[in-house]
Design an enzyme around this catalytic site. Structure first.
Site, PDB file in Angstrom:
ATOM      1  N   GLU A 300      82.173  18.733 129.881  1.00 47.80           N
ATOM      2  CA  GLU A 300      83.658  17.958 128.298  1.00 47.80           C
ATOM      3  C   GLU A 300      84.710  17.336 129.966  1.00 47.80           C
ATOM      4  O   GLU A 300      84.989  18.354 130.495  1.00 47.80           O
ATOM      5  CB  GLU A 300      84.546  19.368 127.956  1.00 47.80           C
ATOM      6  CG  GLU A 300      83.253  19.835 126.469  1.00 47.80           C
ATOM      7  CD  GLU A 300      82.506  18.616 125.633  1.00 47.80           C
ATOM      8  OE1 GLU A 300      82.711  17.853 125.723  1.00 47.80           O
ATOM      9  OE2 GLU A 300      80.837  18.743 125.746  1.00 47.80           O
ATOM     10  N   CYS A 334      93.017  15.358 126.272  1.00 46.92           N
ATOM     11  CA  CYS A 334      92.204  14.159 126.581  1.00 46.92           C
ATOM     12  C   CYS A 334      91.895  13.834 125.746  1.00 46.92           C
ATOM     13  O   CYS A 334      90.932  13.144 125.346  1.00 46.92           O
ATOM     14  CB  CYS A 334      90.991  15.531 127.046  1.00 46.92           C
ATOM     15  SG  CYS A 334      90.452  16.891 125.722  1.00 46.92           S
TER      16      CYS A 334
HETATM   17  P1  NAD Z   1      89.352  18.674 137.297  1.00 47.62           P
HETATM   18  O1  NAD Z   1      88.268  18.370 136.652  1.00 47.62           O
HETATM   19  O2  NAD Z   1      90.115  18.444 138.334  1.00 47.62           O
HETATM   20  O3  NAD Z   1      89.602  19.967 137.423  1.00 47.62           O
HETATM   21  C1  NAD Z   1      88.869  20.993 136.471  1.00 47.62           C
HETATM   22  C2  NAD Z   1      88.162  22.274 137.053  1.00 47.62           C
HETATM   23  O4  NAD Z   1      87.253  22.078 138.201  1.00 47.62           O
HETATM   24  C3  NAD Z   1      89.744  23.157 138.050  1.00 47.62           C
HETATM   25  O5  NAD Z   1      89.383  24.646 137.727  1.00 47.62           O
HETATM   26  C4  NAD Z   1      89.106  22.432 139.230  1.00 47.62           C
HETATM   27  O6  NAD Z   1      89.930  23.168 140.298  1.00 47.62           O
HETATM   28  C5  NAD Z   1      87.542  22.936 138.662  1.00 47.62           C
HETATM   29  N1  NAD Z   1      86.887  21.355 140.333  1.00 47.62           N
HETATM   30  C6  NAD Z   1      88.041  20.454 141.375  1.00 47.62           C
HETATM   31  N2  NAD Z   1      86.011  20.595 141.716  1.00 47.62           N
HETATM   32  C7  NAD Z   1      84.845  21.212 141.543  1.00 47.62           C
HETATM   33  C8  NAD Z   1      84.185  21.420 141.888  1.00 47.62           C
HETATM   34  N3  NAD Z   1      83.280  19.987 143.229  1.00 47.62           N
HETATM   35  N4  NAD Z   1      83.060  22.148 141.947  1.00 47.62           N
HETATM   36  C9  NAD Z   1      83.710  23.182 140.958  1.00 47.62           C
HETATM   37  N5  NAD Z   1      84.401  22.508 140.323  1.00 47.62           N
HETATM   38  C10 NAD Z   1      85.633  22.164 140.204  1.00 47.62           C
HETATM   39  O7  NAD Z   1      90.292  18.663 135.845  1.00 47.62           O
HETATM   40  P2  NAD Z   1      91.879  18.540 135.122  1.00 47.62           P
HETATM   41  O8  NAD Z   1      92.744  17.654 136.329  1.00 47.62           O
HETATM   42  O9  NAD Z   1      92.002  20.416 135.837  1.00 47.62           O
HETATM   43  O10 NAD Z   1      92.033  18.750 133.642  1.00 47.62           O
HETATM   44  C11 NAD Z   1      92.304  17.450 133.532  1.00 47.62           C
HETATM   45  C12 NAD Z   1      91.095  16.542 132.961  1.00 47.62           C
HETATM   46  O11 NAD Z   1      90.259  17.356 132.208  1.00 47.62           O
HETATM   47  C13 NAD Z   1      91.032  15.034 132.314  1.00 47.62           C
HETATM   48  O12 NAD Z   1      90.151  14.414 132.485  1.00 47.62           O
HETATM   49  C14 NAD Z   1      91.107  15.534 130.507  1.00 47.62           C
HETATM   50  O13 NAD Z   1      90.632  14.714 130.300  1.00 47.62           O
HETATM   51  C15 NAD Z   1      89.305  16.465 130.604  1.00 47.62           C
HETATM   52  N6  NAD Z   1      90.165  17.505 129.660  1.00 47.62           N
HETATM   53  C16 NAD Z   1      88.901  17.186 128.599  1.00 47.62           C
HETATM   54  C17 NAD Z   1      88.876  17.883 127.873  1.00 47.62           C
HETATM   55  C18 NAD Z   1      87.561  17.786 127.233  1.00 47.62           C
HETATM   56  O14 NAD Z   1      87.078  18.948 126.057  1.00 47.62           O
HETATM   57  N7  NAD Z   1      87.074  16.797 126.922  1.00 47.62           N
HETATM   58  C19 NAD Z   1      89.892  18.756 127.093  1.00 47.62           C
HETATM   59  C20 NAD Z   1      90.732  19.143 128.069  1.00 47.62           C
HETATM   60  C21 NAD Z   1      90.982  18.346 129.663  1.00 47.62           C
END
Ligand code: NAD
Length: 531
Positions: A300, A334
């Site tokens: 997501e 999001c």
């Molecule tokens: P992010 O993608 O930076 O991080 C999300 C998670 O992924 C964190 O735990 C991070 O440590 C991990 N991560 C980072 N690089 C990785 C890799 N290479 N391999 C595995 N894991 C890795 O996102 P964020 O800043 O934590 O959250 C904000 C984003 O989340 C926004 O884009 C927002 O729209 C989205 N979001 C989407 C929903 C939805 O339901 N669609 C809900 C909430 C947030």
């Protein structure tokens, strides 16, 4: 409470009755405000403590640490966490695989019963968990309360869903056979949540995993590991066996990436940015040596959500919906409205009212329950300010546009509205994830729908109109996973609005909906000849 017999434990308690959403707390009532203030003071007294990795129930320390800071007061450490590195992937995987041997053999009823107990504990600690979110991610009281309420909803909803799966109806029966279809767990899942719903999303993906019989390596976001640690503590208190959830804060690019790539990882439940989601999808697609399955990915991702306001709409209601959707939790949802698409016939009037409404939002310390707190971290603040500077070139800032320096030392940004933004420009296309709303003028309803659909994303959207015909068109033509009519585009509620987006917003996994647990299970069909 009812009693259900299950094979592995003599008595298992499950809640009776239909699912009902957890009520939100009314903080205008002095009694509730007093409880919240007390919880904030209690948590303030516990800031800066150290938390361990939990692998197979064992507490593990590391040399490297993650310091989680209060965005409203970055000099204040909320929690110090161990930092799992690549060397912790193997032990975490071994612990999860060992626990899977027994946990996967428990009944749906036993696992549902664990979730009901967690829900009960969350209800008892509602204010306290909310207070942790006030400090760790700068949520105001209502936003923090809604996050805990959603977590309770996930406990109650997924446990009932698990009981439904346990009673799955028989398929068509072939003459002379007994035919069944069972939903069995997948294996070890990597659960990788974002920081913005640090309790609800982190817990939701974990609870769906374990109620389905899987075991988990949980890697919380480095911006919100303390809330995850508190939640894992509740799971243990509720009687979760060791190794079912292995708590491993760590860097995404090292630990996270290595867990995704591990040959024994069976699935990845991820919520976060488009860039990281796509990276996970790619890494998961490769077959590692020794890997005997196609990894399932539940991804997501981001949004560029729009609210269309038609010329015939109730303008006051639309202004309220847009303002709340754009600036709730500093626009860091999001589902946040980052594009208001306004019919040219009402454009000036709408902007005037919107400006007045947004200027009522006060920015400050969420511990004092300001409307808007700080954005999550320094990097995010810089990125958002970069978009605002771009907005000054591409459009017209009608309010905000700067740091909210009077709010304190934290990462505070004024709620900012940039009008006259052209379709297809940077601010109109890219997810900003901060308190910045772009306003775009549309010629008519056709044009508004075309602009709304013209991004890579497709998460949420809303339309304000009094016309039935236009509502029907939005239902057919506005291509988003979660569409709202004459209301805000945030605030999806478990059970009512199964949540998940189209296109680059993700795999449309619909959390909090009746299809969700199927993603965490696999169907096994058994045809038994009667003898
Ligand atoms: P992010 O993608 O930076 O991080 C999300 C998670 O992924 C964190 O735990 C991070 O440590 C991990 N991560 C980072 N690089 C990785 C890799 N290479 N391999 C595995 N894991 C890795 O996102 P964020 O800043 O934590 O959250 C904000 C984003 O989340 C926004 O884009 C927002 O729209 C989205 N979001 C989407 C929903 C939805 O339901 N669609 C809900 C909430 C947030």
């Amino acid at each position: 409470m009812a009693t259900v017999e299950a094979p592995t434990r003599p008595k298992i308690r499950v809640h009776e009755g239909p699912f009902v959403n957890e009520p939100l707390t009314d903080f205008t009532k002095e009694e509730n405000a007093r409880k919240m203030r007390a919880a904030i003071e209690k948590v303030r007294g516990q800031l800066g403590r150290e938390y361990d990795l939990i692998i197979g129930g064992r507490r593990v320390k590391t040399t490297d640490k993650i310091k989680s800071l209060n965005p409203a007061k970055p000099s204040q450490i909320v929690g110090i966490h161990q930092k799992a590195g690549k060397e912790h992937v193997e032990p975490a995987m071994r612990a999860a695989l060992a626990a899977f041997e027994t946990w996967s053999q428990t009944s749906f009823e036993e696992r549902a019963s664990l979730l009901f107990r967690v829900g009960d504990l969350l209800r008892e600690r509602k204010f306290e968990l909310g207070a942790w979110m006030v400090f760790e991610v700068s949520k105001n009281w209502a936003e923090a309360d809604a996050d805990v309420a959603e977590t309770i909803d996930f406990c109650e909803y997924y446990s009932r869903e698990a009981l439904r799966l346990a009673r799955t109806e028989l398929p068509v029966q072939m003459a002379g056979e007994r035919d069944t279809l069972l939903y069995i767990p997948l294996g070890v899942g990597a659960v990788i949540p974002p920081w913005n719903f640090p309790c609800a999303i982190m817990a939701g993906m974990t609870l769906a995993s374990i109620v389905s019989g899987n075991t988990v390596i949980l890697k919380p976001s480095s911006d919100s590991p303390t809330i995850a640690a508190k939640f894992v503590g509740l799971l243990e208190e509720a009687g979760m066996p060791e190794g079912v959830v292995n708590f491993c804060p760590g860097a995404g690019a090292s630990f996270g990436d290595a867990v995704v790539a591990h040959p024994k990882t069976r699935y990845i439940a991820f919520t976060g940015s488009r860039e990281v989601g796509l990276r996970i999808n790619k890494v998961a697609a490769d077959q590692a040596p020794g890997q005997i399955w196609i990894k399932r990915t539940i991804l997501e991702m981001g949004g560029k959500d729009a609210i269309i306001v038609d010329a015939d709409a109730d303008i006051d209601s639309a202004v309220e919906g847009v303002a709340v959707s754009a600036f709730g939790f500093q626009g860091q949802k999001c589902s946040a409205c980052s594009r208001a698409i306004i019919d040219e016939r009402i454009y000036d009037k709408f902007l005037e009212k919107l400006k007045a409404r947004v200027e009522k939002i006060n920015v400050g310390d969420p511990a004092e329950n300001a409307n808007m707190g700080a954005v999550i971290n320094e990097g995010s603040m810089k990125t958002i300010m970069g978009y605002i500077e771009q907005g000054k070139k591409d459009g017209r800032v009608i309010t905000g546009g700067a740091h909210a320096t009077n709010a304190g030392e934290g990462y505070f940004i004024q709620p900012t509205v940039v009008a006259d933004i052209p379709p297809k420009s940077k601010l109109e296309q890219e997810e900003i994830f901060g308190p910045v709303l772009t306003v775009i003028k549309s010629k008519n309803y056709d044009h508004a729908l075309q602009i709304a659909n013209d991004t890579e994303f497709g998460l949420t959207g809303a339309v304000y109109t009094r016309s039935r015909e236009k509502i029907e068109r939005a239902i057919r033509e506005f291509h988003v996973g979660n569409l709202y009519i004459n209301r805000k585009c945030t605030g999806a509620t478990v059970g009512c609005h199964p949540f998940g987006g189209f296109n680059m917003s993700g795999t449309d996994s619909k959390s909090g909906g009746p299809d969700y647990l199927y993603l965490f299970t696999q169907g096994k069909a058994v045809g038994e000849k009667k003898i």
